[in-house]
Design an enzyme around this catalytic site. Structure first.
Site, mmCIF file in Angstrom:
data_model
loop_
_atom_site.group_PDB
_atom_site.id
_atom_site.type_symbol
_atom_site.label_atom_id
_atom_site.label_comp_id
_atom_site.label_asym_id
_atom_site.label_seq_id
_atom_site.Cartn_x
_atom_site.Cartn_y
_atom_site.Cartn_z
ATOM 1 N N ASP A 152 8.387 -20.754 -2.123
ATOM 2 C CA ASP A 152 7.491 -21.618 -1.362
ATOM 3 C C ASP A 152 6.962 -20.807 -0.191
ATOM 4 O O ASP A 152 7.698 -20.493 0.748
ATOM 5 C CB ASP A 152 8.254 -22.860 -0.866
ATOM 6 C CG ASP A 152 7.379 -23.779 -0.039
ATOM 7 O OD1 ASP A 152 6.197 -23.438 0.225
ATOM 8 O OD2 ASP A 152 7.863 -24.848 0.364
ATOM 9 N N VAL A 153 5.682 -20.467 -0.217
ATOM 10 C CA VAL A 153 5.134 -19.579 0.813
ATOM 11 C C VAL A 153 5.140 -20.205 2.208
ATOM 12 O O VAL A 153 5.025 -19.489 3.202
ATOM 13 C CB VAL A 153 3.699 -19.092 0.480
ATOM 14 C CG1 VAL A 153 3.680 -18.244 -0.772
ATOM 15 C CG2 VAL A 153 2.706 -20.244 0.391
ATOM 16 N N TYR B 260 -8.451 -27.043 5.319
ATOM 17 C CA TYR B 260 -8.723 -25.912 4.412
ATOM 18 C C TYR B 260 -9.660 -24.917 5.107
ATOM 19 O O TYR B 260 -9.414 -23.706 5.115
ATOM 20 C CB TYR B 260 -9.343 -26.438 3.118
ATOM 21 C CG TYR B 260 -9.468 -25.398 2.024
ATOM 22 C CD1 TYR B 260 -8.346 -24.940 1.337
ATOM 23 C CD2 TYR B 260 -10.709 -24.868 1.683
ATOM 24 C CE1 TYR B 260 -8.461 -23.991 0.325
ATOM 25 C CE2 TYR B 260 -10.830 -23.914 0.677
ATOM 26 C CZ TYR B 260 -9.707 -23.487 -0.004
ATOM 27 O OH TYR B 260 -9.818 -22.545 -0.998
ATOM 28 N N LYS C 120 -8.505 -21.124 6.116
ATOM 29 C CA LYS C 120 -9.182 -19.992 5.487
ATOM 30 C C LYS C 120 -9.913 -19.139 6.538
ATOM 31 O O LYS C 120 -10.048 -17.923 6.366
ATOM 32 C CB LYS C 120 -10.141 -20.476 4.397
ATOM 33 C CG LYS C 120 -9.416 -21.106 3.191
ATOM 34 C CD LYS C 120 -8.451 -20.139 2.531
ATOM 35 C CE LYS C 120 -7.810 -20.676 1.273
ATOM 36 N NZ LYS C 120 -6.834 -19.747 0.678
ATOM 37 N N THR D 73 -11.372 -21.663 -12.839
ATOM 38 C CA THR D 73 -9.993 -21.477 -13.310
ATOM 39 C C THR D 73 -9.758 -22.470 -14.458
ATOM 40 O O THR D 73 -10.522 -23.428 -14.626
ATOM 41 C CB THR D 73 -8.987 -21.758 -12.185
ATOM 42 O OG1 THR D 73 -9.262 -23.055 -11.673
ATOM 43 C CG2 THR D 73 -9.096 -20.745 -11.065
HETATM 44 N N1 LIG Z 1 -10.662 -21.997 -7.315
HETATM 45 C C1 LIG Z 1 -11.615 -21.755 -6.448
HETATM 46 O O1 LIG Z 1 -12.773 -22.072 -6.695
HETATM 47 C C2 LIG Z 1 -11.290 -21.053 -5.137
HETATM 48 C C3 LIG Z 1 -12.346 -20.697 -4.280
HETATM 49 C C4 LIG Z 1 -12.074 -20.022 -3.098
HETATM 50 C C5 LIG Z 1 -10.779 -19.693 -2.768
HETATM 51 N N2 LIG Z 1 -9.756 -20.055 -3.600
HETATM 52 C C6 LIG Z 1 -8.398 -19.650 -3.180
HETATM 53 O O2 LIG Z 1 -7.846 -18.818 -4.184
HETATM 54 C C7 LIG Z 1 -6.425 -18.990 -4.241
HETATM 55 C C8 LIG Z 1 -6.017 -19.385 -5.660
HETATM 56 O O3 LIG Z 1 -6.728 -20.561 -6.021
HETATM 57 P P1 LIG Z 1 -6.685 -21.186 -7.507
HETATM 58 O O4 LIG Z 1 -7.947 -21.914 -7.678
HETATM 59 O O5 LIG Z 1 -6.280 -20.151 -8.470
HETATM 60 O O6 LIG Z 1 -5.522 -22.258 -7.306
HETATM 61 P P2 LIG Z 1 -4.585 -23.003 -8.399
HETATM 62 O O7 LIG Z 1 -4.320 -24.351 -7.822
HETATM 63 O O8 LIG Z 1 -5.145 -22.895 -9.766
HETATM 64 O O9 LIG Z 1 -3.251 -22.123 -8.330
HETATM 65 C C9 LIG Z 1 -2.520 -22.010 -7.134
HETATM 66 C C10 LIG Z 1 -1.096 -21.644 -7.444
HETATM 67 O O10 LIG Z 1 -0.387 -21.625 -6.195
HETATM 68 C C11 LIG Z 1 0.838 -22.316 -6.360
HETATM 69 N N3 LIG Z 1 1.296 -22.868 -5.083
HETATM 70 C C12 LIG Z 1 0.868 -23.998 -4.469
HETATM 71 N N4 LIG Z 1 1.562 -24.189 -3.341
HETATM 72 C C13 LIG Z 1 2.430 -23.148 -3.221
HETATM 73 C C14 LIG Z 1 3.425 -22.791 -2.277
HETATM 74 N N5 LIG Z 1 3.687 -23.566 -1.206
HETATM 75 N N6 LIG Z 1 4.130 -21.661 -2.480
HETATM 76 C C15 LIG Z 1 3.895 -20.877 -3.571
HETATM 77 N N7 LIG Z 1 2.994 -21.179 -4.519
HETATM 78 C C16 LIG Z 1 2.263 -22.307 -4.342
HETATM 79 C C17 LIG Z 1 0.565 -23.389 -7.399
HETATM 80 O O11 LIG Z 1 1.760 -23.831 -8.027
HETATM 81 C C18 LIG Z 1 -0.391 -22.668 -8.348
HETATM 82 O O12 LIG Z 1 0.309 -22.010 -9.385
HETATM 83 C C19 LIG Z 1 -6.104 -20.072 -3.213
HETATM 84 O O13 LIG Z 1 -5.714 -19.445 -2.002
HETATM 85 C C20 LIG Z 1 -7.434 -20.793 -3.041
HETATM 86 O O14 LIG Z 1 -7.537 -21.419 -1.790
HETATM 87 C C21 LIG Z 1 -9.988 -20.735 -4.764
#
Ligand SMILES: NC(=O)c1ccc[n+]([C@@H]2O[C@H](COP(=O)([O-])OP(=O)(O)OC[C@H]3O[C@@H](n4cnc5c(N)ncnc54)[C@H](O)[C@@H]3O)[C@@H](O)[C@H]2O)c1
Length: 249
Positions: free
Chosen positions: A60-61, A155, A159, A190
């Site tokens: 858990d980060v 958020y 960020k 995703t």
């Molecule tokens: N998907 C997008 O369009 C998008 C756009 C910009 C930025 N991001 C950023 O990219 C990163 C990944 O996003 P994604 O879309 O792949 O997300 P996702 O929700 O598909 O995957 C996130 C992963 O993080 C894990 N997670 C959640 N809380 C956690 C915690 N407390 N400790 C450890 N692991 C934890 C989840 O279980 C999941 O496996 C994130 O930081 C997100 O904010 C995503």
């Protein structure tokens, strides 16, 4: 030689989404990968394909003690961590400021902002001892502007904090061979997103992007790989937007 052959990499949030794609690309490029996630289980396909090259740990980060445990276990298994990808993140509810609960605000900040501080704080001493390293912090277009579809103020705040923390750490540790950069994805298709949103919603998001489409997660992973590898040896304190031109409008 593969670009990460001699690297020990810790990537957070690898059970799904972009973290899973980063972990696979990094393993393909020869890294030893410590893949972590809050989920008890994950990365089964990756472990099947790459065996001992991958160590999966529950993490858990937002919990400093959990960070301590994964860094200790990962270092014991593979040696000093030389690349950290702070990828794990949550969006929190899609809500305007007056509708967002204090609990949701604090939880988002705990995961998306505090988690990145805990990780850098713990991993940097080992990187210094190893002669250097690279940290890639995943922010978002939401860290640079109130981007379309941004879920909430927490958020956006977290960020934006990631963007600032990246520059602070980059300047502090530049002389010790540690590079710290941030990546700012726009809309990324995703697997979860692909199954959860309708074709109509997908088209509405794509319409906001000059390139007319969302990113494939691997397009973000390639940018993360570049910053993690020695190919980007003179880049630190930088921010790379991977958004198909969204913020340029
Ligand atoms: N998907 C997008 O369009 C998008 C756009 C910009 C930025 N991001 C950023 O990219 C990163 C990944 O996003 P994604 O879309 O792949 O997300 P996702 O929700 O598909 O995957 C996130 C992963 O993080 C894990 N997670 C959640 N809380 C956690 C915690 N407390 N400790 C450890 N692991 C934890 C989840 O279980 C999941 O496996 C994130 O930081 C997100 O904010 C995503």
């Amino acid at each position: 030689m593969k670009s990460l052959e001699d690297k020990v990499v810790l990537i957070t949030g690898t059970a799904a989404g972009m973290g899973a794609t980063h972990a696979r690309l990094f393993a393909e490029e020869g890294a030893k990968v410590i893949a972590t996630d809050i989920r008890a289980e994950g990365c089964a396909d990756l472990i099947r394909d790459f065996g001992d090259q991958v160590l999966y740990l529950q993490h858990d980060v937002s919990d400093a003690a959990s960070w301590q445990s994964v860094v200790e276990q990962g270092t014991l298994a593979f040696g000093p961590i030389t690349v950290l990808v702070n990828n794990a993140g949550i969006a929190g509810p899609n809500a305007f400021t007056t509708e967002l609960s204090i609990e949701d605000y604090l939880r988002t900040i705990a995961v998306d902002e505090h988690g990145i501080f805990y990780g850098m704080r713990l991993v940097i001493p080992g990187m210094i001892a190893a002669g250097g390293g690279s940290i890639v912090n995943i922010s978002s277009v939401a860290g640079m502007a109130h981007a379309p579809g941004t879920p909430n103020i927490a958020y956006t705040a977290s960020k934006a904090a990631v963007r600032g923390m990246t520059k602070a750490a980059a300047v502090e540790y530049a002389r010790q061979g540690i590079r710290v950069n941030s990546v700012h994805p726009g809309g990324v298709l995703t697997e979860m997103m692909a199954t959860q949103i309708t074709e109509e919603q997908k088209e509405a998001i794509a319409a906001l992007v000059p390139m007319g489409r969302m990113a494939d997660p691997r397009e973000v992973s390639q940018t993360v790989l570049y910053l993690a590898s020695d190919d980007s040896s003179y880049i630190t304190g930088a921010e790379i937007v991977v958004d198909g031109g969204m913020l340029a409008k």
